[in-house]
Each structure stands twice: as C-alpha cells, then as structure tokens.
Enzyme design. Structure first.
Site, PDB file in Angstrom:
ATOM      1  N   ALA A 164      -6.515  -9.128  -0.492  1.00 38.41           N
ATOM      2  CA  ALA A 164      -7.691  -8.670  -1.226  1.00 38.41           C
ATOM      3  C   ALA A 164      -7.338  -8.638  -2.710  1.00 38.41           C
ATOM      4  CB  ALA A 164      -8.063  -7.268  -0.745  1.00 38.41           C
TER       5      ALA A 164
ATOM      6  N   GLU B 126       0.158  -4.400   2.993  1.00 40.97           N
ATOM      7  CA  GLU B 126      -0.673  -3.322   2.447  1.00 40.97           C
ATOM      8  C   GLU B 126       0.068  -1.997   2.358  1.00 40.97           C
ATOM      9  OE1 GLU B 126      -1.724  -5.602   4.593  1.00 40.97           O
ATOM     10  OE2 GLU B 126      -3.835  -6.120   4.275  1.00 40.97           O
TER      11      GLU B 126
ATOM     12  N   GLU C 265      -5.481 -11.423   7.419  1.00 40.39           N
ATOM     13  CA  GLU C 265      -6.619 -10.999   8.255  1.00 40.39           C
ATOM     14  C   GLU C 265      -7.657 -12.107   8.390  1.00 40.39           C
ATOM     15  OE1 GLU C 265      -6.804  -7.331   5.874  1.00 40.39           O
ATOM     16  OE2 GLU C 265      -7.074  -6.308   7.794  1.00 40.39           O
TER      17      GLU C 265
ATOM     18  N   GLY D 210      -5.225  -9.188   3.311  1.00 39.83           N
ATOM     19  CA  GLY D 210      -6.528  -9.729   3.665  1.00 39.83           C
ATOM     20  C   GLY D 210      -6.440 -11.212   3.997  1.00 39.83           C
TER      21      GLY D 210
HETATM   22  C1  3H9 Z   1      -5.334  -6.074   1.014  1.00 39.25           C
HETATM   23  O1  3H9 Z   1      -5.320  -7.227   1.269  1.00 39.25           O
HETATM   24  C2  3H9 Z   1      -6.273  -5.090   1.651  1.00 39.25           C
HETATM   25  C3  3H9 Z   1      -6.997  -5.633   2.862  1.00 39.25           C
HETATM   26  O2  3H9 Z   1      -6.238  -5.470   4.026  1.00 39.25           O
HETATM   27  C4  3H9 Z   1      -8.241  -4.836   3.137  1.00 39.25           C
HETATM   28  C5  3H9 Z   1      -9.445  -5.129   2.344  1.00 39.25           C
HETATM   29  C6  3H9 Z   1     -10.681  -4.432   2.836  1.00 39.25           C
HETATM   30  N1  3H9 Z   1      -4.807  -9.068  -6.239  1.00 39.25           N
HETATM   31  O3  3H9 Z   1       3.570 -11.394  -7.987  1.00 39.25           O
HETATM   32  P1  3H9 Z   1       3.306 -12.462  -8.953  1.00 39.25           P
HETATM   33  C7  3H9 Z   1      -1.451 -11.185  -9.518  1.00 39.25           C
HETATM   34  S1  3H9 Z   1      -4.298  -5.434  -0.154  1.00 39.25           S
HETATM   35  C8  3H9 Z   1      -4.893  -9.231  -7.565  1.00 39.25           C
HETATM   36  O4  3H9 Z   1       3.945 -12.367 -10.294  1.00 39.25           O
HETATM   37  P2  3H9 Z   1       4.789 -14.296  -7.320  1.00 39.25           P
HETATM   38  C9  3H9 Z   1      -0.256 -10.458 -10.119  1.00 39.25           C
HETATM   39  O5  3H9 Z   1      -0.634  -9.205 -10.621  1.00 39.25           O
HETATM   40  C10 3H9 Z   1      -3.412  -6.807  -0.795  1.00 39.25           C
HETATM   41  N2  3H9 Z   1      -3.910  -9.794  -8.301  1.00 39.25           N
HETATM   42  O6  3H9 Z   1       3.635 -13.893  -8.336  1.00 39.25           O
HETATM   43  C11 3H9 Z   1       0.163 -11.425 -11.193  1.00 39.25           C
HETATM   44  O7  3H9 Z   1      -0.699 -11.257 -12.306  1.00 39.25           O
HETATM   45  P3  3H9 Z   1      -0.168 -11.449 -13.813  1.00 39.25           P
HETATM   46  C12 3H9 Z   1      -2.336  -7.252   0.105  1.00 39.25           C
HETATM   47  C13 3H9 Z   1      -2.812 -10.195  -7.671  1.00 39.25           C
HETATM   48  O8  3H9 Z   1       4.687 -15.751  -7.164  1.00 39.25           O
HETATM   49  C14 3H9 Z   1      -0.124 -12.784 -10.574  1.00 39.25           C
HETATM   50  O9  3H9 Z   1      -1.063 -12.545  -9.529  1.00 39.25           O
HETATM   51  N3  3H9 Z   1      -1.566  -8.308  -0.538  1.00 39.25           N
HETATM   52  C15 3H9 Z   1      -2.655 -10.051  -6.294  1.00 39.25           C
HETATM   53  O10 3H9 Z   1       6.075 -13.692  -7.744  1.00 39.25           O
HETATM   54  C16 3H9 Z   1       1.100 -13.445  -9.995  1.00 39.25           C
HETATM   55  O11 3H9 Z   1       1.735 -12.560  -9.096  1.00 39.25           O
HETATM   56  C17 3H9 Z   1      -0.473  -8.040  -1.254  1.00 39.25           C
HETATM   57  O12 3H9 Z   1      -0.058  -6.901  -1.366  1.00 39.25           O
HETATM   58  C18 3H9 Z   1      -3.720  -9.459  -5.562  1.00 39.25           C
HETATM   59  N4  3H9 Z   1      -3.655  -9.297  -4.228  1.00 39.25           N
HETATM   60  O13 3H9 Z   1       4.387 -13.621  -5.940  1.00 39.25           O
HETATM   61  C19 3H9 Z   1       0.219  -9.206  -1.884  1.00 39.25           C
HETATM   62  N5  3H9 Z   1      -1.448 -10.537  -5.931  1.00 39.25           N
HETATM   63  O14 3H9 Z   1       0.314 -12.877 -13.857  1.00 39.25           O
HETATM   64  C20 3H9 Z   1       0.489  -8.940  -3.334  1.00 39.25           C
HETATM   65  C21 3H9 Z   1      -0.880 -10.984  -7.061  1.00 39.25           C
HETATM   66  O15 3H9 Z   1      -1.354 -11.157 -14.619  1.00 39.25           O
HETATM   67  N6  3H9 Z   1       1.031 -10.080  -4.031  1.00 39.25           N
HETATM   68  N7  3H9 Z   1      -1.686 -10.791  -8.115  1.00 39.25           N
HETATM   69  O16 3H9 Z   1       0.949 -10.458 -13.979  1.00 39.25           O
HETATM   70  C22 3H9 Z   1       2.336 -10.461  -3.892  1.00 39.25           C
HETATM   71  O17 3H9 Z   1       3.093  -9.940  -3.110  1.00 39.25           O
HETATM   72  C23 3H9 Z   1       2.815 -11.562  -4.795  1.00 39.25           C
HETATM   73  O18 3H9 Z   1       1.935 -11.660  -5.875  1.00 39.25           O
HETATM   74  C24 3H9 Z   1       2.919 -12.960  -4.148  1.00 39.25           C
HETATM   75  C25 3H9 Z   1       3.254 -14.011  -5.231  1.00 39.25           C
HETATM   76  C26 3H9 Z   1       4.053 -12.942  -3.100  1.00 39.25           C
HETATM   77  C27 3H9 Z   1       1.649 -13.371  -3.490  1.00 39.25           C
END
Ligand code: 3H9
Length: 675
Positions: free
Chosen positions: A63, A125, A105, A102
């Site tokens: 999400a 999450e 999901e 998400g």
């Molecule tokens: C969820 O899904 C809830 C649902 O179950 C329910 C809904 C009803 N959103 O980490 P990076 C941005 S909760 C917005 O440096 P990498 C991040 O801030 C979510 N922004 O890259 C950064 O911005 P900036 C569950 C996001 O290659 C840029 O993207 N998912 C999100 O080292 C690059 O990120 C997670 O918890 C996001 N979801 O790693 C996954 N994700 O460049 C969270 C990233 O401006 N994400 N950004 O600083 C990660 O673990 C890592 O970003 C990922 C890539 C492994 C994907």
C-alpha cells in the site's frame, strides 16, 4: 496525472500493467486503475484470462504508506483484491522484484501466481506496526498453512520465490527474462479450468502452532503490539471462523493498529531512515568517488568489525597493525566470526574463503597507497590520530578519502593534520561494527560534498543506515548518552539502585539500562588507572577490578554464563559514597527515573538541532534506533517527546532543575512538534 495502469490485449489475454515508480506502491490511482482493468477484462468477450504485472524494478511493494492516516480514497485495497478474486475469468499475478504487503495480498487475490526466481514475496506490515489489512491474514493461512502464515505476518521477512513455490504460494517459476510471455502462456493454459479462490479454501488445522510460535518468539516481540495482532488474525482464520468473520476481525485489528502510536512511530522511522541518507546542501546527482579498495588501520575489535563490512560486500580490504601478533589476532578473529556465521548456516564455506581472500594483512602503512578509502580505528587519543593522518597524507593517493572512526574527538583538528582536509571525514561505526546498523558520518568544516555523498552511498552498499552529524563532543549519539549516564549516577547517590534504573529502561523498551551498558562496555573505560585515587563510584569499582562483564563483576555480579545478579558489594560501595558525600536520600520513583534520564536526552537532542549538528530531528531518532536499540515502536527520542507532549517534557525538566534548550521551550510554547 497520467494513469499508472495501462492495459493491452495479447490475443485472448488482457495484460494489466502498473507503472508507478519507484516501487509501484498501491496508491489511489493504482487501485482505481486495477479496478477498471479487471472490469474491462470481464466486459470484453474476447478476453478469457488476465495477467497483472508491473513495470520498473518491482511488483507492487505494498500500500502507499504516505496515504496512511489520511482519508482513504475509494476503492480501498481490500475491495480491489476481492474484485480480482471474484473475477469469473482467471487472473494471474506475474511477480518480479518484491511483492510486499498489499502487493502480496493482490497476488493472493489472483487465482494463480507466477514469479521469476529472483523475486521475493512477503508481508512486512508488522515492521510498520501493522498487519496485512487487505485479506492477507485470512488468505495466507488458507494457501500456505498456519505455520508459514504466522512466520510471514508476525515477523515480516519476505521469502524467496522458490521457498514460496514449495509452500504453494507460487504456482510456477518463470524465466528471469521472460516473465510476461510466460505469464500469458500460463494464463492460456488455465482458461476453462475451475478457478481456485483462496477465500473458498478452508484452513488446515494446526492446533499447537499458535502457542508454540508465540512462546518461541516472546523475546523478539517484547513491547510490540503488532505481532500479537497478526498472530490473533491468523489464529482467527484457523479457528474455524468463516472467511467473512476472519476479514471483519482483521479489519478491526488493522484499524486499531493504524491509529495507534506504535504504528505511527514505526512509519516515522521507515521514512526517517530513508530521509537520513539525504544531505540538505549536497546535490543528489553529485558525482561519487570510486571506492574499489579500502584500508583499515587497527585490527582490534573495531578495526576487525569495520573490515568485515567491506569484505562481506566484496570490497577488498588492507588491514594495518603495528605488531605481527596483534595483526594475527585481528585476522584470526575475523576468520572466527565468519566461520561462526557459516556454522549457523548464514554463509557458505566458499563465501568465508572469498571474504578472507579479499583481506590483505600488513604491518606497513605504505601498503595503503592504492586504497580509495582509509578508515583509522585506533584508540581515542588525539596525538596518535594526528600522527596517523599526517602519515596518511604522505602515503595515500590523491582523491583518497581519509576517515576516522573516532567516537568523540574533533574531526576538524584531525583534518588539520593533513594538507587535504576536504578529503577527511568521520565514519563512526558502533560496536560490534559488523552487526550494528548505524554509521554516524561526521562532517568536518572542510569535508567536501562528494566525500560525504560517496560515504553515504557506500554505507548503503555495506547495509548500514548512515546519518550525518556535525563536529561536537560525542556527535549525536554519544553526546546524548552523556546526560543520561550522569543523571543515572546521581540517582544512585540519591537512593535508587542500579537494578531499579536498569529495569525502568528495559521496561521502556531499551535492550539494557545504563549500568548494564557500563558493564558490557567496561567500567574501566576512561579510568585514570590509579587504584588509590577513589573519587567516584566508578573509581571504587574499577579499583576492585570490577570492570564489568569481562572480569565477571561490575555494577552487577556475573556467573560463568554472564548472568547478572545484584551485588551486595556494589550496594556497600554506593552506601559508602552516599554517606561520605552526605547526599540527601529520597525514595526515587520509576517516573522520576524516566524524567531525569530520558527527558535530558531530548533536551540534548534539541541543543544538537539548535547548533545545527544534526540535519533534522528524525536523524536523531534514527541514530538512537539503530545505534543504541531505542525501541522502534517509540520512534526515537524526538518522536517519543512529540508523543509525550513537549510541554510535559519541559515541565519535567524544569521541575528537576535542568536548563531547558531554547528550541525545545519555543516548540513547547508554540504547540509545535519536532517531527
Ligand atoms: C501495506 O501494504 C498495508 C496493506 O496490507 C493494507 C492496506 C489496506 N509506500 O526503500 P527504498 C518509497 S503496508 C510509499 O529506498 P529499495 C521510499 O520511501 C506496506 N512509498 O528502495 C523511497 O522514497 P524516497 C507494506 C514507498 O530499493 C522509495 O520508495 N510494504 C513505499 O531500497 C524507494 O524506496 C512495505 O512495508 C510504500 N509502500 O527497497 C514495503 N515503499 O526515494 C516497504 C517504498 O523518496 N518498502 N517507498 O526516499 C520497502 O521495503 C522497500 O522500499 C523496497 C525497495 C524493498 C520495496
């Protein structure tokens, strides 16, 4: 704004593609596009199956976290996932990169999942203080079983595609370069077959799984709210409840977490960590210096740990010591650490050999001539450091970065002992340096922008979280530690015990309290080494060889397994000092310990900000989370102060006679927050 979702027809298969850089987060426009895509596929008589895929570096990473806490735009993700699952034409998820949260999901709503072998799938999450709130806690156990669902949701670590395939989460592996074509072919194969829908499956009973898992991980989950909520949802799914009942329960738990303080704190740290990598006055496109070879001076605990970071990342290291014996001991310890990792299955034997093969031990500083970065990690004495930097200036090639691992000393003064102060920077690693995630990057007055940018980028490569600090005694972390330690000693004198003070800190969520920390680090650190000169409780302990864990006695007594117990001798020493100094005694409450040891840290943090020694309050939070184990569910000291309320912190500080930092007072008066 252009629509992030596009569709195209490949014969009888509709390919729905998301292109929402950088990580295809499932924001409102993506959800709306997905809904429209599925509707289009259902309405078009030529379409017999659909594929959902993503452009860019990853499948949906979850999400959009930036939308959390704001009014949610329709359709919500649970609705979209339900729409996908309800489709009467097969929908196939084509996964590359990371299908997280998400994103995972969405795949569970699809009828089939195909992934490239390098892909990972997971529900992280819980690391944001949440749970999979789009049906994940109910669909995962139905597809992959209760045990794996508990692991994935409550711990949050993603699993590789191959493992997911073994668990039934992935139906097929695609070619690394042919995902889209393989997904379309797969879609054609399943046309006309009955549609497997996760929500229609029942959960296979596993009666002991929940209790066993909870017990096994009690320590890891201590203090956190989200793991228990994830476990409760999976337990609900396994209880025989209907899918709809499970979903209602999941929603209720999700909303509770979403509007709680812990999730706000953990989301704050997610963004804080990423923001910390940005240097306000250095352009993001600054050309970086090439770091192919690193030199480390000192093969002690710090130097060895620092070297391991680079060796593990495949960067060759030349390590220098003064004496052969110390050099052998240092390299021996590095090998022993790697072999211990291999024994635990975290490394392959050939990886150990590759890392050791990239290490060049030497007694000659001249061997650092071809290094692109040299990190000095000798003991904390300005004279010694200046001498080393003078020599490095003569030996190292032009453009090499010269770094000091000092934890307190003036980096400007060290830099001034060279003719290239612009190449000098502090790289303060935290012990054990191969484990702790924090790196304080100390910016001298003359440190060049490209040196800073290079070190920040390198930090990411060696999997550290780097924070820029200005030159001041103890930089960000240790500077804030000092008032805490000073107050803890004063509280001892006024009537508290080491056990009480440490307990309050551990109950707050810290891995250990101030006295446990002293015993671990060494009570003799900074001791004048004269056993006849006893001017403090620490002097008295050190004089009796109570140097902490290493001598099995410090503020606590230790048994052979390093289990601590309260020390009657220490109680005597403290009592003796109380009498000698005539310190007035009172009953110290736990709340007073919080106010007098933690509030002054916030105050020091405010001073650090006022003086411009940290770029932003969230950087201070990152330092304390990753360098000292501040509980992430409290979001770091500055975020915690915000949640407590700054007027309360100010009032507490004033009550105990502290001089309140102007910035803190101003913010409290104006009703502002740090974050
Ligand atoms: C969820 O899904 C809830 C649902 O179950 C329910 C809904 C009803 N959103 O980490 P990076 C941005 S909760 C917005 O440096 P990498 C991040 O801030 C979510 N922004 O890259 C950064 O911005 P900036 C569950 C996001 O290659 C840029 O993207 N998912 C999100 O080292 C690059 O990120 C997670 O918890 C996001 N979801 O790693 C996954 N994700 O460049 C969270 C990233 O401006 N994400 N950004 O600083 C990660 O673990 C890592 O970003 C990922 C890539 C492994 C994907």
């Amino acid at each position: 704004m252009t629509n992030p979702i596009t569709t195209r027809k490949d014969g009888n298969v509709l390919v729905i593609t998301s292109n929402n850089p950088p990580v295809n987060a499932l924001g409102a426009a993506v959800r709306q596009g997905l809904e429209a895509g599925i509707k289009e596929g259902l309405a078009d008589p030529q379409v017999e199956a659909m594929v959902i895929r993503c452009e860019g570096r990853t499948f949906f990473a979850g999400a959009d976290i930036t939308e959390f806490g704001k009014a949610m735009q329709e359709p919500g993700l649970p609705t979209v996932v339900d729409q996908i699952e309800a489709s009467t034409k097969p929908v196939i998820a084509a996964i590359h990169g990371t299908a997280l949260g998400g994103g995972c999901e969405v795949t569970l709503g699809c009828h089939y999942r195909i992934a490239v072998p390098s892909a990972k799938i997971g529900t992280p999450e819980v690391k944001l203080g949440l749970l999979p709130g789009a049906g994940g806690t109910q669909r995962l156990p139905r597809i992959a079983g209760v045990k794996l669902a508990l692991e994935m949701t409550a711990k949050g670590d993603p699993i590789p595609a191959k493992v997911a395939q073994g668990a039934g989460l992935i139906d097929r592996l695609a070619g690394e370069d042919s995902l889209e074509a393989d997904a379309i072919a797969f879609a054609r194969e399943v046309i006309g077959k009955p549609l497997p829908r996760a929500s229609e499956k029942s959960v296979e009973a596993d009666p002991d799984a929940v209790a066993a898992f909870t017990k096994e991980n009690a320590r890891r989950f201590r203090g956190f709210e989200a793991p228990a909520a994830n476990i409760a949802c999976v337990e609900k799914a396994a209880s025989g409840a209907s899918f709809e009942e499970g979903i209602a329960f999941e929603r209720e738990q999700f909303m509770k977490l979403m509007f709680g303080v812990q999730s706000a704190a953990q989301r704050h740290i997610f963004f804080a960590e990423r923001k910390a990598a940005k240097i306000d006055d250095v352009a993001e496109d600054t050309k970086l210096r090439d770091i192919r070879k690193v030199g480390v001076i000192g093969a002690g605990t710090m130097g060895g740990g620092i070297s391991m970071n680079f060796l593990s990342a495949g960067i060759p290291v030349t390590i220098v010591e003064m004496q052969q014996e110390a050099l052998d001991r240092g390299t021996g310890t590095i090998r022993k650490n790697y072999e211990a990792s291999a024994a635990k299955g975290r490394m392959k034997p050939e990886q150990v050999e590759a890392a050791m093969g990239a290490l060049t031990p030497t007694l000659k500083m001249e061997d650092l001539a071809d290094c692109d970065l040299v990190i000095e990690a000798v003991y904390e004495e300005m004279g010694v450091k200046k001498d080393i930097f003078g020599k490095l200036d003569a030996i190292c090639k032009p453009g090499a970065i010269l770094a000091s691992n000092t934890s307190y000393l003036d980096v400007n003064e060290i830099a001034a002992s060279t003719k290239r102060p612009e190449d000098v920077v502090g790289m303060h690693f935290f012990s054990p340096a191969n484990v702790m995630k924090l790196l304080e990057v100390v910016r001298g007055d003359k440190t060049a922008g490209d040196v800073l940018a290079t070190v920040m980028a390198l930090a990411k490569k060696i999997r550290k979280v780097a924070v820029v600090a200005g030159v001041c005694h103890g930089f960000i972390g240790n500077r804030m530690l000092m008032p805490r330690q000073v107050e803890a000693m004063k509280l001892l004198m006024e009537g508290a015990t080491p056990e009480q003070i440490d307990r309050v800190h551990v109950e707050f969520g810290m891995p250990m309290g101030p006295f446990q920390m002293s015993d671990l680090a060494g009570v003799d650190i900074g001791w004048h080494r004269d056993p006849t000169r006893i001017e403090s409780i620490r002097d008295a302990l050190a004089a009796e060889n109570r140097w902490g864990q290493k001598t099995k006695a410090g503020f606590y007594d230790y048994d052979d397994k390093r289990n601590p117990s309260a020390s009657p001798r220490v109680a005597e020493i403290i009592e003796d000092f109380r009498k000698k100094t005539g310190t007035a005694q009172h009953e110290v409450t736990d709340q007073e310990i919080v106010e007098r040891t933690l509030y002054p840290m916030v105050n020091e943090g405010a001073l650090i900000l006022e003086e411009g020694k940290a770029q932003r309050a969230s950087d201070i939070d990152v330092v304390w989370i990753y360098g000292y184990g501040w509980p992430v569910y409290r979001g770091g000291p500055m975020f915690w102060a915000d949640t407590e309320g700054l007027p309360k912190i100010v009032a507490g500080l004033e009550k105990h006679g502290f001089a309140v930092a102007k910035l803190l007072k101003d913010k409290a008066d104006k009703g502002e927050r740090f974050n």
